[in-house]
Design a protein around this motif. Sequence first.
Motif, PDB file in Angstrom:
ATOM      1  N   ASP A  62       0.826  -1.215   0.000  1.00 26.43           N
ATOM      2  CA  ASP A  62       0.000   0.000   0.000  1.00 26.43           C
ATOM      3  C   ASP A  62       0.856   1.258   0.000  1.00 26.43           C
ATOM      4  O   ASP A  62       0.573   2.220  -0.713  1.00 26.43           O
ATOM      5  N   HIS A  63       1.919   1.249   0.805  1.00 28.29           N
ATOM      6  CA  HIS A  63       2.801   2.419   0.876  1.00 28.29           C
ATOM      7  C   HIS A  63       3.363   2.766  -0.497  1.00 28.29           C
ATOM      8  O   HIS A  63       3.328   3.925  -0.923  1.00 28.29           O
ATOM      9  N   PHE A  64       3.893   1.780  -1.192  1.00 27.09           N
ATOM     10  CA  PHE A  64       4.504   2.039  -2.493  1.00 27.09           C
ATOM     11  C   PHE A  64       3.457   2.346  -3.567  1.00 27.09           C
ATOM     12  O   PHE A  64       3.669   3.209  -4.415  1.00 27.09           O
ATOM     13  N   LYS A  65       2.306   1.670  -3.516  1.00 30.81           N
ATOM     14  CA  LYS A  65       1.260   1.922  -4.523  1.00 30.81           C
ATOM     15  C   LYS A  65       0.651   3.315  -4.371  1.00 30.81           C
ATOM     16  O   LYS A  65       0.237   3.926  -5.357  1.00 30.81           O
ATOM     17  N   GLN A  66       0.585   3.815  -3.141  1.00 30.34           N
ATOM     18  CA  GLN A  66       0.018   5.150  -2.906  1.00 30.34           C
ATOM     19  C   GLN A  66       0.831   6.238  -3.583  1.00 30.34           C
ATOM     20  O   GLN A  66       0.328   7.325  -3.837  1.00 30.34           O
ATOM     21  N   GLN A  67       2.076   5.941  -3.905  1.00 36.63           N
ATOM     22  CA  GLN A  67       2.935   6.918  -4.568  1.00 36.63           C
ATOM     23  C   GLN A  67       2.729   6.908  -6.080  1.00 36.63           C
ATOM     24  O   GLN A  67       3.358   7.680  -6.798  1.00 36.63           O
ATOM     25  N   GLY A  68       1.861   6.031  -6.575  1.00 33.10           N
ATOM     26  CA  GLY A  68       1.523   6.016  -7.998  1.00 33.10           C
ATOM     27  C   GLY A  68       2.264   4.959  -8.791  1.00 33.10           C
ATOM     28  O   GLY A  68       2.873   4.047  -8.240  1.00 33.10           O
ATOM     29  N   ASP A  69       2.168   5.104 -10.117  1.00 40.78           N
ATOM     30  CA  ASP A  69       2.809   4.155 -11.023  1.00 40.78           C
ATOM     31  C   ASP A  69       4.298   4.054 -10.736  1.00 40.78           C
ATOM     32  O   ASP A  69       4.919   5.008 -10.287  1.00 40.78           O
ATOM     33  N   GLY A  70       4.842   2.884 -11.016  1.00 42.35           N
ATOM     34  CA  GLY A  70       6.259   2.656 -10.779  1.00 42.35           C
ATOM     35  C   GLY A  70       6.539   2.088  -9.395  1.00 42.35           C
ATOM     36  O   GLY A  70       7.685   2.066  -8.950  1.00 42.35           O
ATOM     37  N   TRP A  71       5.505   1.599  -8.728  1.00 43.32           N
ATOM     38  CA  TRP A  71       5.682   1.125  -7.355  1.00 43.32           C
ATOM     39  C   TRP A  71       6.629  -0.068  -7.271  1.00 43.32           C
ATOM     40  O   TRP A  71       7.396  -0.181  -6.315  1.00 43.32           O
ATOM     41  N   GLN A  72       6.625  -0.945  -8.257  1.00 41.63           N
ATOM     42  CA  GLN A  72       7.533  -2.091  -8.221  1.00 41.63           C
ATOM     43  C   GLN A  72       8.987  -1.630  -8.378  1.00 41.63           C
ATOM     44  O   GLN A  72       9.890  -2.146  -7.715  1.00 41.63           O
ATOM     45  N   ARG A  73       9.203  -0.639  -9.234  1.00 47.80           N
ATOM     46  CA  ARG A  73      10.545  -0.080  -9.403  1.00 47.80           C
ATOM     47  C   ARG A  73      11.030   0.548  -8.101  1.00 47.80           C
ATOM     48  O   ARG A  73      12.189   0.399  -7.708  1.00 47.80           O
ATOM     49  N   ARG A  74      10.130   1.236  -7.395  1.00 49.64           N
ATOM     50  CA  ARG A  74      10.521   1.863  -6.131  1.00 49.64           C
ATOM     51  C   ARG A  74      10.870   0.820  -5.061  1.00 49.64           C
ATOM     52  O   ARG A  74      11.785   1.026  -4.265  1.00 49.64           O
ATOM     53  N   ILE A  75      10.141  -0.299  -5.061  1.00 45.00           N
ATOM     54  CA  ILE A  75      10.499  -1.376  -4.131  1.00 45.00           C
ATOM     55  C   ILE A  75      11.889  -1.893  -4.474  1.00 45.00           C
ATOM     56  O   ILE A  75      12.724  -2.111  -3.587  1.00 45.00           O
ATOM     57  N   ASP A  76      12.167  -2.079  -5.756  1.00 42.76           N
ATOM     58  CA  ASP A  76      13.489  -2.532  -6.204  1.00 42.76           C
ATOM     59  C   ASP A  76      14.564  -1.554  -5.743  1.00 42.76           C
ATOM     60  O   ASP A  76      15.615  -1.959  -5.231  1.00 42.76           O
ATOM     61  N   GLN A  77      14.310  -0.258  -5.897  1.00 38.58           N
ATOM     62  CA  GLN A  77      15.281   0.758  -5.477  1.00 38.58           C
ATOM     63  C   GLN A  77      15.501   0.731  -3.964  1.00 38.58           C
ATOM     64  O   GLN A  77      16.628   0.882  -3.485  1.00 38.58           O
ATOM     65  N   ALA A  78      14.414   0.539  -3.214  1.00 39.91           N
ATOM     66  CA  ALA A  78      14.536   0.493  -1.749  1.00 39.91           C
ATOM     67  C   ALA A  78      15.375  -0.715  -1.321  1.00 39.91           C
ATOM     68  O   ALA A  78      16.210  -0.609  -0.417  1.00 39.91           O
ATOM     69  N   LEU A  79      15.186  -1.843  -1.988  1.00 42.24           N
ATOM     70  CA  LEU A  79      15.975  -3.034  -1.661  1.00 42.24           C
ATOM     71  C   LEU A  79      17.441  -2.837  -2.036  1.00 42.24           C
ATOM     72  O   LEU A  79      18.346  -3.252  -1.292  1.00 42.24           O
TER      73      LEU A  79
END
Length: 87
Positions: A62-79
Amino acid sequence: MTTQLTSKDGEVRELNDDDVKDMRRMAEVLPTSLQRSIGQRGKQQAPTKVKTSIRLSPDVIDHFKQQGDGWQRRIDQALKQYIREHG
């Protein structure tokens, strides 16, 4: 009479039933070199990533999806950042 889809400012108007009726198939309007199947990805621009399945907490997703499109990329960047800091 065909109504313009965009205003003079380039804003696209909402499509109506007549617009949808006038639509043509991709194969009718695009050259073969530009056609591809729906859901088929184009050539990779960056190194290919590995497809995987992972279970994450709903609040993380939910946290990453709330930031809009590209949420999977942002998870990758956080990891990746975690690996840099704790590697």
